[in-house]
Enzyme design. Structure first.
Site, PDB file in Angstrom:
ATOM      1  N   ASN A   1      22.985 -29.371  65.937  1.00  0.00           N
ATOM      2  CA  ASN A   1      22.603 -28.159  65.195  1.00  0.00           C
ATOM      3  C   ASN A   1      23.566 -26.984  65.408  1.00  0.00           C
ATOM      4  O   ASN A   1      23.522 -25.999  64.672  1.00  0.00           O
ATOM      5  CB  ASN A   1      21.179 -27.709  65.554  1.00  0.00           C
ATOM      6  CG  ASN A   1      20.089 -28.553  64.913  1.00  0.00           C
ATOM      7  OD1 ASN A   1      18.988 -28.692  65.431  1.00  0.00           O
ATOM      8  ND2 ASN A   1      20.374 -29.136  63.744  1.00  0.00           N
TER       9      ASN A   1
ATOM     10  N   ASP B   1      10.939 -31.234  60.283  1.00  0.00           N
ATOM     11  CA  ASP B   1      11.984 -31.058  59.276  1.00  0.00           C
ATOM     12  C   ASP B   1      11.429 -30.363  58.039  1.00  0.00           C
ATOM     13  O   ASP B   1      10.261 -30.546  57.703  1.00  0.00           O
ATOM     14  CB  ASP B   1      12.530 -32.453  58.904  1.00  0.00           C
ATOM     15  CG  ASP B   1      13.896 -32.371  58.261  1.00  0.00           C
ATOM     16  OD1 ASP B   1      14.442 -31.259  58.120  1.00  0.00           O
ATOM     17  OD2 ASP B   1      14.425 -33.439  57.888  1.00  0.00           O
TER      18      ASP B   1
HETATM   19  C1  FPP Z   1      14.587 -28.541  60.430  1.00  0.00           C
HETATM   20  O1  FPP Z   1      14.437 -27.852  59.227  1.00  0.00           O
HETATM   21  C2  FPP Z   1      14.197 -27.684  61.508  1.00  0.00           C
HETATM   22  C3  FPP Z   1      15.027 -27.276  62.508  1.00  0.00           C
HETATM   23  C4  FPP Z   1      16.433 -27.636  62.636  1.00  0.00           C
HETATM   24  C5  FPP Z   1      14.525 -26.370  63.516  1.00  0.00           C
HETATM   25  C6  FPP Z   1      13.165 -26.707  64.006  1.00  0.00           C
HETATM   26  C7  FPP Z   1      12.718 -25.589  64.788  1.00  0.00           C
HETATM   27  C8  FPP Z   1      11.511 -25.006  64.703  1.00  0.00           C
HETATM   28  C9  FPP Z   1      10.390 -25.425  63.847  1.00  0.00           C
HETATM   29  C10 FPP Z   1      11.259 -23.910  65.616  1.00  0.00           C
HETATM   30  C11 FPP Z   1      10.865 -24.527  66.902  1.00  0.00           C
HETATM   31  C12 FPP Z   1      10.491 -23.528  67.816  1.00  0.00           C
HETATM   32  C13 FPP Z   1       9.771 -23.720  68.909  1.00  0.00           C
HETATM   33  C14 FPP Z   1       9.356 -22.530  69.602  1.00  0.00           C
HETATM   34  C15 FPP Z   1       9.401 -25.033  69.473  1.00  0.00           C
HETATM   35  P1  FPP Z   1      15.716 -27.636  58.339  1.00  0.00           P
HETATM   36  O2  FPP Z   1      16.211 -26.263  58.581  1.00  0.00           O
HETATM   37  O3  FPP Z   1      16.709 -28.718  58.565  1.00  0.00           O
HETATM   38  O4  FPP Z   1      15.061 -27.741  56.921  1.00  0.00           O
HETATM   39  P2  FPP Z   1      15.750 -28.283  55.601  1.00  0.00           P
HETATM   40  O5  FPP Z   1      16.122 -29.720  55.863  1.00  0.00           O
HETATM   41  O6  FPP Z   1      14.652 -28.148  54.608  1.00  0.00           O
HETATM   42  O7  FPP Z   1      16.916 -27.393  55.317  1.00  0.00           O
END
Ligand code: FPP
Length: 228
Positions: A65, A17
């Site tokens: 998501n 996250d």
């Molecule tokens: C949460 O950060 C992250 C996600 C919803 C996506 C996680 C995906 C990746 C790290 C890429 C994974 C890829 C592979 C190839 C395994 P957020 O966007 O919710 O962050 P925020 O809460 O700060 O807005």
């Protein structure tokens, strides 16, 4: 009952996250945060040898998501495509078995085909990196219970046999980054006895050293599984 006498976490699950906040703090688009998030995944997977971890499960895309803006969903899917293109050979070489949990067959046809190929090519790996894609734990449990009911009795063992993770040990340790303290519909059944570590670090800043610190914290915890 799971048993872990040496304090070794066989199965570690991570809620990655904070990509968005990482980017926002730098005045960058969210897409860059996700891109740096993938780089953190790559570095972490490379560091697994010698940790004792048999399986690392990463929450990459939840069934919730899809509610994000179309552009962000499409960025995340493209990152997935690129990741498979660029990293598959390394997985094969390092004997990493890729596993996907979730309703991934509902993703775009080209991703499904790429994943099928990747699964086949990494099938003989010695440790597992499981990526949760279009994953929701309540949906998984409901489907497993339905499958168990079709076979006969709905017992915990029967449900477990129908979870995506049927071939994996239970989760020993959950790590969530970015200071949020919740489970977000991730591996609820599998984490029944998991230890949990919540760190303030945003996912793109999470390094193998952070993982090692979490593993050493885990090793000190006394796990009783309901006993005394
Ligand atoms: C949460 O950060 C992250 C996600 C919803 C996506 C996680 C995906 C990746 C790290 C890429 C994974 C890829 C592979 C190839 C395994 P957020 O966007 O919710 O962050 P925020 O809460 O700060 O807005």
């Amino acid at each position: 009952m799971p048993d872990n006498p040496q304090g070794v976490a066989r199965h570690v699950a991570i809620i990655m996250d904070g990509n968005g906040r990482w980017a926002k703090r730098r005045g960058l688009p969210r897409a860059i945060g996700h891109k740096r998030g993938v780089e953190a995944v790559r570095t972490l997977v490379r560091s697994l040898e010698g940790t004792g971890i048999e399986c690392l499960t990463l929450y990459a895309f939840s069934s919730e998501n899809w509610k994000r803006p179309e552009e962000e969903v499409s960025d995340l899917m493209n990152l997935m495509r690129n990741f498979i293109r660029t990293d598959l050979e390394e997985f094969v070489k390092n004997r990493v078995r890729l596993k996907i949990v979730g309703d991934w067959r509902a993703l775009d046809a080209d991703i499904v085909a790429m994943l099928e190929d990747a699964l086949e090519r990494t099938a003989h790996g010695t440790h597992t990196v499981a990526v949760a894609l279009n994953y929701g734990s309540q949906q998984e449990i409901a489907q497993a219970a339905q499958a168990a009911a079709r076979e006969g009795e709905i017992t915990p063992d029967a449900i477990e046999r129908h979870l995506f993770t049927a071939d994996l040990p239970p989760v020993d340790l959950l790590i969530r980054t970015s200071g949020e303290v919740r489970l977000s519909n991730f591996l609820l059944w599998q984490m029944a006895y998991a230890e949990m570590i919540f760190v303030e670090t945003l996912w793109p800043d999470f390094t193998p050293e952070h993982l090692k610190a979490a593993l050493s914290d885990f090793a000190k915890r006394e796990r009783r599984y309901g006993g005394r």
